[in-house]
Write an enzyme that holds these catalytic residues in place. Structure first.
Site, PDB file in Angstrom:
ATOM      1  CE  LYS A 248      18.540  39.596  43.526  1.00  0.00           C
ATOM      2  NZ  LYS A 248      19.608  39.478  44.539  1.00  0.00           N
TER       3      LYS A 248
ATOM      4  CB  SER B 236      22.994  40.118  42.667  1.00  0.00           C
ATOM      5  OG  SER B 236      22.280  39.701  43.812  1.00  0.00           O
TER       6      SER B 236
ATOM      7  CB  SER C 111      23.229  40.578  46.645  1.00  0.00           C
ATOM      8  OG  SER C 111      24.246  40.053  45.837  1.00  0.00           O
TER       9      SER C 111
END
Lengths: 485, 93
Positions: free
Chosen positions: A75, A150, A174
């Site tokens: 990420k 997210s 997330s």
């Protein structure tokens, strides 16, 4: 040989038997990322470095770890030395960190290869990946639909079979919510289990890194490498880290699973509810016992979170001032003007909204009413969990009240509409507990996730229950049709 | 919440909101504050706030001297710097 959709264990066998080299594997993974570039999973591909690293591993294969030679995606909020780390924000769009996050270092020390950095909601603030400065990520199951957020880029990259696993972070759901929307498995570990050093902060008392993969077994492989005490993170837990693969096959006969009375599941979409009932039955067939439990304050989780998270966000994001790193506005009158213009140009609308809410909640006259109050309610929520875990092993809820939705169809008029999507996931962040989302079927051709919440440091129980479920079902093996991408 | 309060918070946060977005932001903030305000109905008298799920004291580092000076790497990320410092608009005349 196509490596798309293969598990880490399968890829490890291919590497061990020399049916494929780490270089070929990495190259194919990069090719897949390019082929499916329309999904918009990646902000940056690490092509040159990953090829070099793969050749080194092929030449010098001393590492016997299951992750040796395995391509992974990170990420884009984990700092990677010399490799752009943007948090999907304009303000960090050219930021090259001078150091590497502990999580990435540990995974790379185990021999994995970082092929790229994945798209996400800006600064991890969002549940749909629509707040990214680099554009929305498509859900591999349906073009024009959100992957969740997210960690949407990570989830979509795994779901599309580009990489077998990826890292994510979970502040209010997330990891779990995008895992659910993309039909994969995602684990948020206990707060403190994994170092936050080099992980760009959103809400420091809630943020936790974790793995996303196709199966619980692959999540366990990543968790084994990601976990452990780190003196560089003052909230890192100095606790023993078990081998999460060791007891993953154990029978779950006699395990007590709680169903939370306060979550009125009859309010859910009938099909989502039906999937939940079917999975409950499946766990019963595997020997688990269900008990209805009460967590009287859990319904206050969403307002509690939306006071605490923005407050911590406003404090953490005050470091972006255009001086030491990040975007700097041009033509500024003085230092104050430089701060205001750099921040106003650099942050997107949702980030600004949360900074403003946090600033308000922490400002003189409102601190006790909003911030302190929320932290008091947070203790009540944690006390409720402590109480129920005296008599049960796990809790089970849907991961999300809905399946993935169309771009720009939620939260545009009223942001709270999107915040309520986090209803089932937020409480475990407030209490610091581990939780996992596993795929358990589809509704209207879109995946649905099932959430299990565990007691403090009991990721082993979550992975065990999830793995046994996956050994007796096929939902985690479903693959999206990627013809449209 | 009125426009004046929005302006004050914006200044405290060093953010400027475009004029055409100002009303929408005000409305959004009101909605979110209303959501957070719903906590007032919960009795929290005598409840200690829980600022972190761990509630432990931070570990202390050993005070060891290290030689990994990354000054140049840190300065490289600044929009403007010289050999030793980050540069900003003049603050002292």
């Amino acid at each position: 040989m196509s490596i798309q959709f293969k598990s880490i264990t399968e890829l490890n066998k291919l590497l061990d038997s020399k049916a494929i080299s780490a270089s070929e594997l990495t190259q194919e993974s990069i090719q897949l990322a390019k082929k499916y570039s329309e999904l918009n999973c990646f902000v940056t591909l690490n092509e040159e470095n990953s090829s070099k690293r793969a050749s080194d591993i092929d030449r010098n294969k001393k590492n016997t770890s299951l992750l040796s030679g395995i391509p992974l995606a990170q990420k884009d909020l984990f700092c990677t030395e010399g490799l752009k780390t943007t948090c999907s924000s304009k303000i960090l769009s050219n930021f090259k960190p001078p150091y590497t996050a502990t999580v990435v270092k540990k995974l790379e020390d185990a021999g994995s290869i970082t092929i790229g950095k994945t798209n996400m909601d800006e600064f991890a603030m969002g549940s749909s990946n629509e707040t990214s400065f680099f554009g929305s990520v498509h859900n591999p199951w349906k073009k024009g639909f959100v992957p969740g957020g997210s960690s949407g880029g990570s989830a979509a990259a795994v779901a599309a079979g580009i990489v077998p696993a990826a890292t994510g972070t979970d502040t209010g759901g997330s990891i779990r919510q995008p895992a659910a929307h993309c039909g994969i498995t995602g684990l948020k570990p206990t707060y403190g289990r994994i170092s936050r050093w080099g992980m760009i902060a959103f809400a420091s008392s809630l943020d936790q890194a974790g793995p996303l993969a196709r199966s619980a077994e692959d999540c366990a492989i990543l968790l084994n490498s990601m976990s452990g005490y780190d003196s560089k993170d003052t909230t890192s837990l100095n606790a023993d880290v078990p081998n999460f693969l060791e007891d993953i096959n154990q029978s779950i006969k006699g395990k007590k699973i709680g169903i939370i009375k306060e979550f009125n599941l009859s309010d859910l979409d009938t099909e989502v509810q039906k999937r939940f009932d079917e999975s409950k039955k499946a766990f019963e067939n595997l020997g688990a016992e269900f008990i209805e439990v009460s967590l009287p304050n859990i319904s206050a989780s969403v307002p509690t979170y939306y006071s605490i998270a923005p407050a911590e966000c406003s404090s953490n994001l005050s470091r972006y001032d255009g001086v030491r790193f990040g975007h700097r506005a041009e033509n500024t009158d003085d230092l104050n003007d430089l701060y205001i213009k750099s921040r106003s140009e650099g942050f997107g609308d949702e980030v600004k909204r949360r900074i403003l809410i946090g600033t308000y909640a922490l400002s003189a006259g409102y601190y006790d009413a909003y911030y302190k109050k929320a932290q008091q309610v947070r203790r009540l929520i944690k006390n409720d969990f402590d109480q129920v875990f005296k008599s049960i092993d796990l809790l089970m809820t849907p991961t999300s009240p809905n399946t993935a939705f169309k771009f720009e169809s939620k939260g545009t008029q009223n942001p709270v509409e999107l915040y309520l999507e986090d209803l089932f996931t937020i409480s475990s962040n407030l209490a610091g507990l581990p939780a996992i989302s596993i795929p358990h079927g589809q509704v209207n051709s879109l995946p649905v996730g099932l959430q299990l919440i565990g007691n403090f440091l009991r990721e082993d129980q979550l992975l065990n229950a999830a793995h046994v479920f996956q050994q007796n079902s096929d939902f985690h093996n479903a693959k999206p049709n990627l013809e449209n991408f | 919440m009125d426009q004046e309060t929005v302006r004050t918070i914006c200044y405290l946060a060093r953010l400027k909101i475009d004029q055409n977005k100002s009303e929408k932001i005000q409305k959004d903030l009101e909605t979110i504050i209303e959501l957070i305000g719903s906590l007032q109905s919960i009795d929290t008298s005598d409840v200690e706030p829980l600022y972190s799920p761990l509630e432990m004291t931070a570990f202390k580092h050993e005070d060891l001297e290290k030689s990994d000076n990354k000054k140049n790497k840190f300065l490289e990320n600044a929009a403007e710097s010289n050999e030793d410092y980050f540069l900003v608009p003049r603050v002292v005349e």
